[in-house]
Enzyme design. Structure first.
Site, short mmCIF file in Angstrom:
data_model
loop_
_atom_site.label_atom_id
_atom_site.label_comp_id
_atom_site.label_asym_id
_atom_site.label_seq_id
_atom_site.Cartn_x
_atom_site.Cartn_y
_atom_site.Cartn_z
CG ASP A 1 -2.25 0.66 1.02
OD1 ASP A 1 -2.21 1.87 0.80
OD2 ASP A 1 -3.32 0.02 1.07
CG HIS B 1 -5.23 3.80 0.69
ND1 HIS B 1 -4.79 2.51 0.48
CD2 HIS B 1 -6.47 3.86 0.17
CE1 HIS B 1 -5.73 1.82 -0.15
NE2 HIS B 1 -6.76 2.61 -0.34
CB SER C 1 -9.13 0.55 -0.29
OG SER C 1 -8.43 0.67 -1.48
#
Ligand SMILES: *[C@@H]1O[C@H](CO)[C@@H](O)[C@H](O)[C@H]1NC(C)=O
Ligand SMILES: *[C@@H]1O[C@H](CO)[C@@H](O)[C@H](O)[C@H]1NC(C)=O
Ligand SMILES: *[C@@H]1O[C@H](CO)[C@@H](O)[C@H](O)[C@H]1NC(C)=O
Ligand SMILES: *[C@@H]1O[C@H](CO)[C@@H](O)[C@H](O)[C@H]1NC(C)=O
Ligand SMILES: *[C@@H]1O[C@H](CO)[C@@H](O)[C@H](O)[C@H]1NC(C)=O
Ligand SMILES: *[C@@H]1O[C@H](CO)[C@@H](O)[C@H](O)[C@H]1NC(C)=O
Length: 786
Positions: free
Chosen positions: A162, A232, A569
């Site tokens: 990620d 994220h 996600s």
């Protein structure tokens, strides 16, 4: 001073050199994929005939130089061109090449594929493309008993590919954790960012940016860090394996104890995603390098919340990397994508990948839009509120467009599209779509608006998302939006109010599918239903970076330790966390067995005991939820599993038409793999769901189930798809011991062609009275020849 003729001559040659630059610039980065290493099927690279890992790696890298120099004719040039040499489990390299060179190499024996080093995208909704629903993640993975029995996943190492990690987050504190497991062979990189460090929770971190650098044309040293400046990666990693953090909330909302699915697992960040350039942020060459490292490092689960468009498996870094991981017993879960609700939009479709869709949970953050005699329930995480005891003038953003702007842009509340004179101190009503929801709030605030109501369009329906807007705001459904717009149109001087949000639990219906969640059918190989499963992916609260704002807008200077985010996600790491628990509980189960356990125990009803809905509140189908919504406690006792081995996956690729000489570059046992003389039928691939995408007349498909529970007798029950007849043989299966396998056959027959013109859905269930082993049945009847 006069210039000598030699200097002029030199300048002339120099100009020729400069003229040649465009040729050099035509080089692009490619991945050259060579399949397996000779030790592919063995335990670890160092087991290769006692050879030291380092000298083995060196030898492999030299073989890569040799291969490339046999095309380029120069070993030095080959060495300069290659920027990654994959030496652990994945065999291949990434290099800057001319297109001709790439094409030439692709023809070499011993080369599986050559493909451009392409960029993929993170599967979050915080982007300019509109997506869907949100839910809060803190309580999402319920099920104390699996937690207790699986000791909160404490034996598992979870990796995340990620944007890196914010190591100081409380979710990664290591209180109460013992020494780092000896199976861990990885490192903690902090080359640029000397302040970055790991501990007994966050046991490792690495960054991979050469593929990204090849695309953007070089990077400075500030990129040499696994630190997450986006948020994220911190969010997804903490969802999968974050520690318990009491009192976690976003501006006071959703206050509670944050935790990942495997709260006592060890976690590792592999940073492969970087600031987007032309919409690309995570590159194949880096993804492959990260997979190769993660397999080497000894992780048990790899969570990947990113993807590209559906693609051929050998041209996709994610499909290749996950294949090598799965054959080493590592489960790989990936997000399905946020391109829903369009049919055929699902990505990460390889059958060895665990593909996760997104749905809501039973928590909302209601903030009401009040006007006329109406009080409409929206959602928000705005920390600010409007002045009390006062109504505000309201205006539709379309009617407040700046003179030089288009109505369309104003309707969507693009930055700079609104006329300050028309919105000052008003509540502005914006339409959802195209630009980020939170950016619309910025546009209203910048133009002097007091608040915003964000209304869905028809595609997003009832999917409303709680965002940490920069002004008082609420997000309402499509049907409520219609009510509001008609009030604005029919009222002389419209006035209204937005209440401050509260946190509401046990909301119904839940879960329902997020509109953004990518849907089947699987366009790469329609015989495999994708996505496989759904999990919470709407308004999920998890740890965050402190290098960026909760909205991701530069304009927003707020910083939070926890943030709410939405996307597949966010659902993917929920599954990774549950996988972490099952791996601790059943360390010997294959990735396919773990996946089967989670799929066959999933639920397709919501908390009103009704069939799960989509965001238009119409019954959803397996094309959006796969086998259903994850039920962790049931997954720990699945009864039977549909298992698969590396040979099964290779047989599958043979049947799909991948060339035998390509597949011979993989080993099974110690010998090169050979395609079976008679290819398997894709419908017979032992998947936990059954899909027949082109049924004409009838077909009999077979499956094998393995008993992983107590001895017992399972009987079958079927709800046939509309207008399809189903017969199962045998109708009962008796198991005497653990590990015993039994085969069964399912005959599907067209009963009424006219009634089954599109995909139809049913279910097949094996039960011993206590366990229910469910498989979706997905059928499309072949079109009659014209
Ligand atoms: C990004 O797109 C622009 C416009 O199409 C193009 O000029 C630029 O070269 C692209 N950048 C990269 C790194 O590909
Ligand atoms: C490094 O590159 C980034 C992105 O191009 C830039 O914003 C930053 O200022 C650079 N930093 C240094 C120290 O050169
Ligand atoms: C969150 O909950 C904790 C524990 O109940 C409490 O101590 C804390 O004050 C709460 N925080 C907020 C912002 O509500
Ligand atoms: C529109 O007008 C504003 C204010 O005069 C100006 O700042 C902006 O650049 C203009 N935009 C366009 C697209 O012409
Ligand atoms: C929900 O399902 C119905 C019926 O299949 C479909 O028409 C509608 O577009 C779907 N809505 C979404 C958001 O997926
Ligand atoms: C579906 O089956 C029909 C009849 O057997 C055949 O003609 C057609 O080519 C098949 N379509 C696909 C996409 O395989």
């Amino acid at each position: 001073m006069r210039r000598s003729s030699t200097t002029l001559l030199f300048a002339f040659f120099l100009s020729l050199l400069l003229l040649q630059r465009p040729i050099y610039a035509s080089k692009k980065s490619y991945v050259v994929y060579l399949g397996d290493h000779i030790h592919g099927a063995r335990e670890s690279p160092s087991e290769v005939e006692g050879e030291e890992e380092e000298s083995y790696n060196k030898r492999v890298t030299e073989s890569h130089y040799d291969l490339l120099s046999s095309v380029l004719g120069d070993n030095k040039e080959a060495q300069d061109a290659i920027f990654y040499s994959y030496t652990n489990y994945i065999n291949g390299f990434a290099a800057m090449l001319e297109e001709d060179t790439a094409n030439a190499i692709a023809k070499y024996p011993g080369v599986v594929s050559v493909f451009p080093n392409r960029g993929h995208k993170l599967h979050t909704t915080r982007s300019w493309k509109f997506m869907g629903l949100e839910r809060d993640g803190a309580g999402a993975v319920a099920g104390d008993s699996l937690w207790t029995r699986a000791r909160f996943g404490e034996d598992t190492i979870i990796a995340n590919l990620d944007t890196g990690v914010w190591p100081e987050s409380e979710s990664f504190k290591d209180e109460g954790l013992g020494p780092i497991p000896s199976k861990w062979k990885g490192i903690c990189q902090n080359d640029f960012d000397k302040s970055f460090s790991c501990n007994r929770k966050l046991i490792g971190a690495r960054y991979f940016n050469k593929g990204y650098a090849a695309f953007v044309g070089g990077l400075n040293s500030t990129f040499d860090t696994p630190r997450d400046t986006d948020g994220h990666g911190t969010h997804t990693l903490s969802t999968a394996g974050g520690s318990f953090v009491p009192g976690a909330n976003v501006f006071g909302y959703g206050n509670g104890t944050a935790k990942g699915g495997s709260p006592r697992a060890r976690v590792v960040a592999y940073k492969v995603c970087w600031p987007p350039v032309n919409g690309s942020e995570c590159f194949d060459a880096d993804i492959l390098a990260a997979f190769d490292a993660a397999i080497h490092d000894g992780v048990g689960v790899i969570s990947v919340s990113l993807g590209g468009n559906p693609d051929s498996f050998f041209d996709d870094g994610l499909a290749i990397g996950s294949f090598h991981a799965v054959r080493k017993g590592i489960t790989v879960s990936c997000s399905a994508g946020n391109s829903g609700p369009m049919p055929g939009s699902v990505s990460n479709t390889a059958p060895w990948i665990f593909t996760v869709g997104a749905s809501t949970m039973d928590r909302e953050f209601p903030a009401y839009a009040i006007f006329g005699d109406k009080k409409l329930k929206g959602q928000s995480l705005s920390p600010t509120r409007l002045a009390k005891n006062k109504l505000y003038p309201m205006v539709s953003s379309k009617d407040a467009k700046a003179a030089n702007q288009s109505e369309n842009d104003a309707e969507l509340c693009f930055l700079g599209s609104l006329d300050p004179k028309k919105v000052k101190d008003k509540i502005v009503v914006c339409l959802r779509g195209i630009n980020a929801r939170v950016e619309k709030g910025e546009a209203v605030l910048e133009a002097g608006g007091a608040g915003m109501v964000l209304a869905n369009d028809v595609t997003t329906g009832n999917e409303i998302i709680a965002d940490a807007h920069v002004l008082p705001a609420t997000h309402i459904t499509y049907s409520d939006g219609k009510v509001l717009f008609s009030y604005l149109q029919s009222t002389q001087s419209p006035h209204g109010y937005i209440t401050k949000a509260i946190t509401e639990l046990n909301t119904k219906p839940a879960p329902f599918m997020a509109a953004f969640s990518s849907q089947g059918p699987n366009t790469v190989n329609p015989e495999i239903l994708k996505p496989d499963i759904t999990a919470p992916g709407v308004s999920v609260i998890a740890a965050y970076t402190r290098a960026s704002s909760p909205t991701g807008l530069a304009f927003d200077h707020r910083r939070v330790s926890f943030n709410s985010d939405s996307g597949t996600s966010m659902s993917c790491p929920h599954i990774s966390g549950v996988v972490g628990l099952l791996k601790t509980l059943y360390p010997r189960w294959s990735p396919a067995a773990i996946k089967s356990a989670i799929m066959t125990s999933a639920r397709t009803r919501d908390n009103k005991e009704e069939p799960m809905l989509n965001s238009s509140f119409v019954r959803a189908t397996p094309f959006s939820y796969g086998s259903g919504h994850v039920r962790p406690n049931r997954a720990m006792d699945p009864g039977l599993v549909y298992d698969l081995t590396t040979s099964d996956y290779l047989n599958f690729l043979c049947a799909l038409g991948y060339k035998a000489d390509q597949l011979a570059l993989f080993t099974t046992g110690t010998a090169p793999y050979k395609c079976p003389a008679k290819p398997i039928r894709l419908e017979d691939f032992n998947y936990p769901s059954i899909t027949v995408p082109n049924l004409s007349g009838s077909i009999t498909v077979s499956r094998t189930v393995k008993n992983v529970g107590p001895p017992g007798t399972y009987t079958v029950r079927v709800r046939p798809p509309k207008a399809i007849q189903i017969a199962v043989r045998p109708k009962s299966l008796k198991f005497d011991s653990v590990g015993e396998e039994k085969k069964f056959q399912v005959t599907l027959k067209v009963e009424n062609r006219a009634a089954a013109s599109d995909y139809v859905f049913g279910v097949l269930v094996w039960s011993d009275g206590k366990r229910y082993v469910r498989s979706p049945l997905v059928v499309k009847v072949a079109r009659r020849k014209p």
